[in-house]
Motif scaffolding. Structure first.
Motif, PDB file in Angstrom:
ATOM      1  N   PHE A   9       0.833  -1.203   0.000  1.00 56.28           N
ATOM      2  CA  PHE A   9       0.000   0.000   0.000  1.00 56.28           C
ATOM      3  C   PHE A   9       0.871   1.257   0.000  1.00 56.28           C
ATOM      4  CE2 PHE A   9      -2.168   3.375   2.403  1.00 56.28           C
ATOM      5  CZ  PHE A   9      -3.282   3.564   1.598  1.00 56.28           C
ATOM      6  N   ALA A  10       1.927   1.252   0.791  1.00 52.65           N
ATOM      7  CA  ALA A  10       2.822   2.408   0.850  1.00 52.65           C
ATOM      8  C   ALA A  10       3.482   2.654  -0.499  1.00 52.65           C
ATOM      9  CB  ALA A  10       3.878   2.195   1.933  1.00 52.65           C
ATOM     10  N   VAL A  11       3.942   1.594  -1.146  1.00 55.92           N
ATOM     11  CA  VAL A  11       4.594   1.729  -2.455  1.00 55.92           C
ATOM     12  C   VAL A  11       3.610   2.276  -3.479  1.00 55.92           C
ATOM     13  CG1 VAL A  11       5.581   0.434  -4.380  1.00 55.92           C
ATOM     14  CG2 VAL A  11       6.360  -0.012  -2.041  1.00 55.92           C
ATOM     15  N   LEU A  12       2.384   1.789  -3.462  1.00 56.79           N
ATOM     16  CA  LEU A  12       1.382   2.246  -4.421  1.00 56.79           C
ATOM     17  C   LEU A  12       1.059   3.723  -4.229  1.00 56.79           C
ATOM     18  CD1 LEU A  12      -1.060  -0.804  -4.407  1.00 56.79           C
ATOM     19  CD2 LEU A  12       0.498  -0.143  -6.252  1.00 56.79           C
ATOM     20  N   LEU A  13       0.850   4.138  -2.972  1.00 53.81           N
ATOM     21  CA  LEU A  13       0.505   5.537  -2.711  1.00 53.81           C
ATOM     22  C   LEU A  13       1.671   6.461  -3.055  1.00 53.81           C
ATOM     23  CD1 LEU A  13      -1.583   7.544  -1.628  1.00 53.81           C
ATOM     24  CD2 LEU A  13      -0.608   7.203   0.653  1.00 53.81           C
ATOM     25  N   ILE A  14       2.865   6.084  -2.629  1.00 53.99           N
ATOM     26  CA  ILE A  14       4.040   6.906  -2.921  1.00 53.99           C
ATOM     27  C   ILE A  14       4.311   6.923  -4.422  1.00 53.99           C
ATOM     28  CG2 ILE A  14       6.535   7.068  -2.577  1.00 53.99           C
ATOM     29  CD1 ILE A  14       6.005   5.833   0.241  1.00 53.99           C
ATOM     30  N   GLY A  15       4.150   5.767  -5.066  1.00 57.69           N
ATOM     31  CA  GLY A  15       4.350   5.699  -6.503  1.00 57.69           C
ATOM     32  C   GLY A  15       3.371   6.573  -7.260  1.00 57.69           C
ATOM     33  N   LEU A 135      -5.919  13.016   6.907  1.00 55.74           N
ATOM     34  CA  LEU A 135      -5.465  11.667   7.257  1.00 55.74           C
ATOM     35  C   LEU A 135      -4.380  11.716   8.323  1.00 55.74           C
ATOM     36  CD1 LEU A 135      -5.331  10.106   3.677  1.00 55.74           C
ATOM     37  CD2 LEU A 135      -6.971   9.547   5.483  1.00 55.74           C
ATOM     38  N   ALA A 136      -3.464  12.682   8.195  1.00 53.74           N
ATOM     39  CA  ALA A 136      -2.368  12.786   9.154  1.00 53.74           C
ATOM     40  C   ALA A 136      -2.876  13.120  10.551  1.00 53.74           C
ATOM     41  CB  ALA A 136      -1.372  13.845   8.693  1.00 53.74           C
ATOM     42  N   THR A 137      -3.981  13.860  10.652  1.00 56.71           N
ATOM     43  CA  THR A 137      -4.526  14.236  11.954  1.00 56.71           C
ATOM     44  C   THR A 137      -5.560  13.237  12.458  1.00 56.71           C
ATOM     45  OG1 THR A 137      -6.234  15.607  10.902  1.00 56.71           O
ATOM     46  CG2 THR A 137      -4.151  16.682  11.491  1.00 56.71           C
ATOM     47  N   GLY A 138      -5.788  12.162  11.689  1.00 56.75           N
ATOM     48  CA  GLY A 138      -6.776  11.182  12.105  1.00 56.75           C
ATOM     49  C   GLY A 138      -8.180  11.736  12.130  1.00 56.75           C
ATOM     50  N   PHE A 139      -8.464  12.675  11.223  1.00 57.71           N
ATOM     51  CA  PHE A 139      -9.781  13.306  11.107  1.00 57.71           C
ATOM     52  C   PHE A 139     -10.167  14.101  12.359  1.00 57.71           C
ATOM     53  CE2 PHE A 139      -9.811   9.365   8.639  1.00 57.71           C
ATOM     54  CZ  PHE A 139     -10.039   9.864   7.361  1.00 57.71           C
ATOM     55  N   THR A 140      -9.178  14.490  13.152  1.00 58.30           N
ATOM     56  CA  THR A 140      -9.474  15.277  14.354  1.00 58.30           C
ATOM     57  C   THR A 140      -9.539  16.767  14.063  1.00 58.30           C
ATOM     58  OG1 THR A 140      -7.116  15.378  14.914  1.00 58.30           O
ATOM     59  CG2 THR A 140      -8.413  13.554  15.842  1.00 58.30           C
ATOM     60  N   ALA A 141      -9.103  17.179  12.879  1.00 59.57           N
ATOM     61  CA  ALA A 141      -9.133  18.590  12.496  1.00 59.57           C
ATOM     62  C   ALA A 141      -9.759  18.704  11.114  1.00 59.57           C
ATOM     63  CB  ALA A 141      -7.718  19.177  12.481  1.00 59.57           C
ATOM     64  N   PRO A 142     -10.487  19.777  10.842  1.00 58.82           N
ATOM     65  CA  PRO A 142     -11.095  19.949   9.518  1.00 58.82           C
ATOM     66  C   PRO A 142     -10.017  20.157   8.466  1.00 58.82           C
ATOM     67  CG  PRO A 142     -11.347  21.943  10.816  1.00 58.82           C
ATOM     68  CD  PRO A 142     -10.797  20.900  11.745  1.00 58.82           C
ATOM     69  N   PRO A 143     -10.244  19.658   7.256  1.00 59.98           N
ATOM     70  CA  PRO A 143      -9.228  19.826   6.207  1.00 59.98           C
ATOM     71  C   PRO A 143      -8.906  21.289   5.912  1.00 59.98           C
ATOM     72  CG  PRO A 143     -10.855  18.180   5.562  1.00 59.98           C
ATOM     73  CD  PRO A 143     -11.376  18.844   6.802  1.00 59.98           C
ATOM     74  N   LEU A 144      -9.943  22.174   5.992  1.00 56.76           N
ATOM     75  CA  LEU A 144      -9.730  23.584   5.694  1.00 56.76           C
ATOM     76  C   LEU A 144      -9.140  24.319   6.894  1.00 56.76           C
ATOM     77  CD1 LEU A 144     -12.955  24.405   3.654  1.00 56.76           C
ATOM     78  CD2 LEU A 144     -10.652  23.937   2.801  1.00 56.76           C
ATOM     79  N   HIS A 145      -8.070  23.746   7.394  1.00 57.90           N
ATOM     80  CA  HIS A 145      -7.291  24.322   8.488  1.00 57.90           C
ATOM     81  C   HIS A 145      -6.108  25.053   7.856  1.00 57.90           C
ATOM     82  CE1 HIS A 145      -4.454  24.332  11.886  1.00 57.90           C
ATOM     83  NE2 HIS A 145      -5.517  24.235  12.662  1.00 57.90           N
ATOM     84  N   ALA A 197       5.368  10.900   4.545  1.00 60.23           N
ATOM     85  CA  ALA A 197       5.191  11.318   5.937  1.00 60.23           C
ATOM     86  C   ALA A 197       3.862  10.827   6.506  1.00 60.23           C
ATOM     87  CB  ALA A 197       5.279  12.845   6.033  1.00 60.23           C
ATOM     88  N   VAL A 198       2.797  10.913   5.710  1.00 61.48           N
ATOM     89  CA  VAL A 198       1.482  10.484   6.192  1.00 61.48           C
ATOM     90  C   VAL A 198       1.450   8.980   6.407  1.00 61.48           C
ATOM     91  CG1 VAL A 198      -0.949  10.258   5.537  1.00 61.48           C
ATOM     92  CG2 VAL A 198       0.238  12.437   5.224  1.00 61.48           C
ATOM     93  N   VAL A 199       2.028   8.225   5.482  1.00 63.11           N
ATOM     94  CA  VAL A 199       2.059   6.762   5.632  1.00 63.11           C
ATOM     95  C   VAL A 199       2.862   6.374   6.870  1.00 63.11           C
ATOM     96  CG1 VAL A 199       2.949   4.630   4.614  1.00 63.11           C
ATOM     97  CG2 VAL A 199       1.675   6.242   3.203  1.00 63.11           C
ATOM     98  N   ALA A 200       3.997   7.038   7.066  1.00 63.46           N
ATOM     99  CA  ALA A 200       4.821   6.723   8.237  1.00 63.46           C
ATOM    100  C   ALA A 200       4.083   7.063   9.531  1.00 63.46           C
ATOM    101  CB  ALA A 200       6.139   7.485   8.164  1.00 63.46           C
TER     102      ALA A 200
END
Length: 254
Positions: A9-15, A135-145, A197-200
């Protein structure tokens, strides 16, 4: 098995970011570098052989997310529904522009579809940046931050630079500057950096949401044999239409 699928999954997303990033970047640069119809044709022709092959990576990412990480997928779609819909509309607009821009010869017709390519590319880079922040915030913050908007801007700039580097590599006559394959690889890595960074950061969350071992076994039997086919097809595209193919300036997507 869970680690194998996480790595895939990581390779596919990064690719996807490393490869589709330059397609989006070329679209973003159309108004800046494509000051004439001939130059725009050459820019589109430079990336044309790679577009469909690069989009396959996104399809593979979506399929892997739905099949291997159903819990995460069930949160992504509802949590990012406006962004998902905006990305789909942008994707359709960008691809429609690629396919329709040369169907007729009228200047107005071509201007509209060239604008769709640029706006669609911009829509995809912005929505991807906002989605990665969510995704990086685990949906704890609105995207339009503010940080989400900053990441969207960073993804857009990175893709534009990657598109410029790609043109310098494959069609240096358009930019007046030549870049090597190493330069293109470095540019690809920079464009994929947010995804890395997000995958990690989300590795633990993804692994905890992996589907059942039985489902993984079935997916492994069905999907994993296709991975070498995907890799071989990608290699064929680059060997056939890489730098040695030259800047032919041929219109495409007829």
């Amino acid at each position: 098995m869970e680690l194998l699928w996480f790595a895939l999954f990581a390779v596919l997303l990064i690719g996807y970011f490393a490869l589709e990033g330059f397609d989006l970047g070329v679209g973003l640069l159309l108004p800046l570098l494509g000051r004439t119809w001939e130059r725009r044709d050459r820019m589109i022709a430079a990336m044309a052989p790679f577009v469909l092959a690069n989009e396959v990576w996104l399809v593979a990412v979506a399929g892997t997310l739905a099949g291997v990480y159903p819990e995460v997928e069930s949160r992504v779609i509802p949590g990012l529904y406006p962004l998902v819909m905006a990305a789909l509309i942008a994707w359709i607009a960008r691809d429609a522009g690629l396919w329709f821009r040369r169907r007729l010869d009228g200047a107005g017709w071509r201007a509209v579809w060239d604008a769709m390519i640029t706006l669609g590319s911009l829509g995809l880079t912005v929505t991807w940046g906002l989605a990665l922040y969510a995704l990086a915030t685990g949906f704890t913050a609105p995207p339009l931050h503010p940080f989400g908007l900053a990441l969207a801007a960073a993804v857009t700039v990175a893709c534009a630079f990657h598109g410029w580097t790609f043109l310098c590599w494959r069609a240096p006559g358009l930019t007046g500057t030549a870049r090597t394959g190493r330069g293109l690889a470095i540019s690809a890595l920079g464009t994929a950096a947010p995804a890395i960074a997000v995958v990690a950061a989300g590795a633990a969350r993804l692994l905890s949401g992996t589907t059942t071992p039985a489902a993984l076994s079935v997916l492994s039997l069905v999907v994993l044999p296709l991975v070498p086919v995907l890799a071989a097809a990608q290699l064929w595209v680059w060997r056939t239409f890489g730098r040695d193919a030259g800047d032919r300036g041929l219109p495409s997507f007829f």
